[in-house]
Scaffold this motif. Sequence first.
Motif, PDB file in Angstrom:
ATOM      1  N   MET A 176       0.824  -1.199   0.000  1.00 28.52           N
ATOM      2  CA  MET A 176       0.000   0.000   0.000  1.00 28.52           C
ATOM      3  C   MET A 176       0.866   1.260   0.000  1.00 28.52           C
ATOM      4  SD  MET A 176      -2.999   1.189  -0.043  1.00 28.52           S
ATOM      5  CE  MET A 176      -4.013   2.520   0.399  1.00 28.52           C
ATOM      6  N   ALA A 177       1.986   1.220   0.749  1.00 30.11           N
ATOM      7  CA  ALA A 177       2.847   2.402   0.842  1.00 30.11           C
ATOM      8  C   ALA A 177       3.440   2.751  -0.523  1.00 30.11           C
ATOM      9  CB  ALA A 177       3.952   2.169   1.861  1.00 30.11           C
ATOM     10  N   ASP A 178       3.766   1.715  -1.324  1.00 30.21           N
ATOM     11  CA  ASP A 178       4.334   1.963  -2.648  1.00 30.21           C
ATOM     12  C   ASP A 178       3.308   2.621  -3.571  1.00 30.21           C
ATOM     13  OD1 ASP A 178       6.591   1.838  -4.332  1.00 30.21           O
ATOM     14  OD2 ASP A 178       5.689   0.139  -5.406  1.00 30.21           O
ATOM     15  N   ALA A 179       2.073   2.152  -3.506  1.00 31.49           N
ATOM     16  CA  ALA A 179       1.001   2.748  -4.323  1.00 31.49           C
ATOM     17  C   ALA A 179       0.739   4.186  -3.885  1.00 31.49           C
ATOM     18  CB  ALA A 179      -0.263   1.915  -4.204  1.00 31.49           C
ATOM     19  N   GLU A 180       0.794   4.412  -2.585  1.00 29.72           N
ATOM     20  CA  GLU A 180       0.589   5.757  -2.046  1.00 29.72           C
ATOM     21  C   GLU A 180       1.715   6.695  -2.509  1.00 29.72           C
ATOM     22  OE1 GLU A 180       0.195   7.909   2.341  1.00 29.72           O
ATOM     23  OE2 GLU A 180       0.278   5.723   2.209  1.00 29.72           O
ATOM     24  N   ARG A 181       2.926   6.188  -2.510  1.00 34.64           N
ATOM     25  CA  ARG A 181       4.072   6.984  -2.949  1.00 34.64           C
ATOM     26  C   ARG A 181       3.968   7.318  -4.447  1.00 34.64           C
ATOM     27  NH1 ARG A 181      10.115   6.257  -0.954  1.00 34.64           N
ATOM     28  NH2 ARG A 181      11.083   7.904  -2.163  1.00 34.64           N
ATOM     29  N   GLN A 182       3.576   6.338  -5.241  1.00 37.38           N
ATOM     30  CA  GLN A 182       3.429   6.558  -6.679  1.00 37.38           C
ATOM     31  C   GLN A 182       2.323   7.572  -6.972  1.00 37.38           C
ATOM     32  OE1 GLN A 182       2.934   2.670  -8.362  1.00 37.38           O
ATOM     33  NE2 GLN A 182       5.140   2.259  -8.430  1.00 37.38           N
ATOM     34  N   ALA A 183       1.241   7.504  -6.220  1.00 44.13           N
ATOM     35  CA  ALA A 183       0.140   8.462  -6.398  1.00 44.13           C
ATOM     36  C   ALA A 183       0.613   9.875  -6.040  1.00 44.13           C
ATOM     37  CB  ALA A 183      -1.053   8.061  -5.544  1.00 44.13           C
ATOM     38  N   TRP A 184       1.395   9.983  -4.983  1.00 46.91           N
ATOM     39  CA  TRP A 184       1.924  11.289  -4.575  1.00 46.91           C
ATOM     40  C   TRP A 184       2.882  11.822  -5.638  1.00 46.91           C
ATOM     41  CZ3 TRP A 184       7.113  12.366  -2.990  1.00 46.91           C
ATOM     42  CH2 TRP A 184       7.307  13.685  -2.596  1.00 46.91           C
ATOM     43  N   GLN A 185       3.768  10.970  -6.165  1.00 47.08           N
ATOM     44  CA  GLN A 185       4.703  11.395  -7.201  1.00 47.08           C
ATOM     45  C   GLN A 185       3.954  11.859  -8.453  1.00 47.08           C
ATOM     46  OE1 GLN A 185       6.934   7.734  -7.383  1.00 47.08           O
ATOM     47  NE2 GLN A 185       8.680   8.618  -6.266  1.00 47.08           N
ATOM     48  N   LYS A 186       2.907  11.146  -8.808  1.00 49.52           N
ATOM     49  CA  LYS A 186       2.100  11.525  -9.968  1.00 49.52           C
ATOM     50  C   LYS A 186       1.451  12.894  -9.736  1.00 49.52           C
ATOM     51  CE  LYS A 186      -1.762  10.152 -12.839  1.00 49.52           C
ATOM     52  NZ  LYS A 186      -3.038   9.508 -12.843  1.00 49.52           N
ATOM     53  N   GLY A 187       0.912  13.076  -8.552  1.00 54.78           N
ATOM     54  CA  GLY A 187       0.309  14.367  -8.214  1.00 54.78           C
ATOM     55  C   GLY A 187       1.324  15.492  -8.244  1.00 54.78           C
ATOM     56  N   LEU A 188       2.532  15.200  -7.788  1.00 51.20           N
ATOM     57  CA  LEU A 188       3.613  16.189  -7.801  1.00 51.20           C
ATOM     58  C   LEU A 188       3.961  16.582  -9.237  1.00 51.20           C
ATOM     59  CD1 LEU A 188       5.302  17.404  -5.470  1.00 51.20           C
ATOM     60  CD2 LEU A 188       7.018  15.649  -5.922  1.00 51.20           C
TER      61      LEU A 188
END
Length: 170
Positions: A1-13
Amino acid sequence: MADAERQAWQKGLRERAFRLLARREHSRKELASKLLTPRNSPSKHKIQPPPEDLSHQEIQDEIEQLLNKLEANDLLSDERFAETLTRQYLRKGKGLLALQQAYQEHQLDSEITRPLLDWLAPLWEEQVWRVRIKRFGDQPPLDQKEAAKMQRFLASRGFTPEQICKVVFS
């Protein structure tokens, strides 16, 4: 879950960086600051906070990597930003000191700003005259009070004391 959360944050960035750059040029420092401390807009573009397991340093590193990629793809350029800022300040009737201060605020490298300042050197006299005439007309000041008013105004626009004396007392 943490990896998906990180990828979503990077995409948003990335998306936020693209939206900001689509509106206007930004300096590297300015864009980094906006990405590091984002403000949510009232629009549909809510910014996802970074994952809680990321340290402040890791967040900064992610932003630096994104900025490097944007520069590599010529989407972010301090040179373009400096040219845009210079044109904007000239249009607004600003002087040399104001422009130099803006360059410092955006932490623009002197290798970028020096050629621009050299190119502008012969234009400052015309710029200060244009600003003085637009605000006060082309007549000499009637008294010391009016001369002081001209001097204060031109100083607030970022002109040097030498430039000001030239247009007020000649």
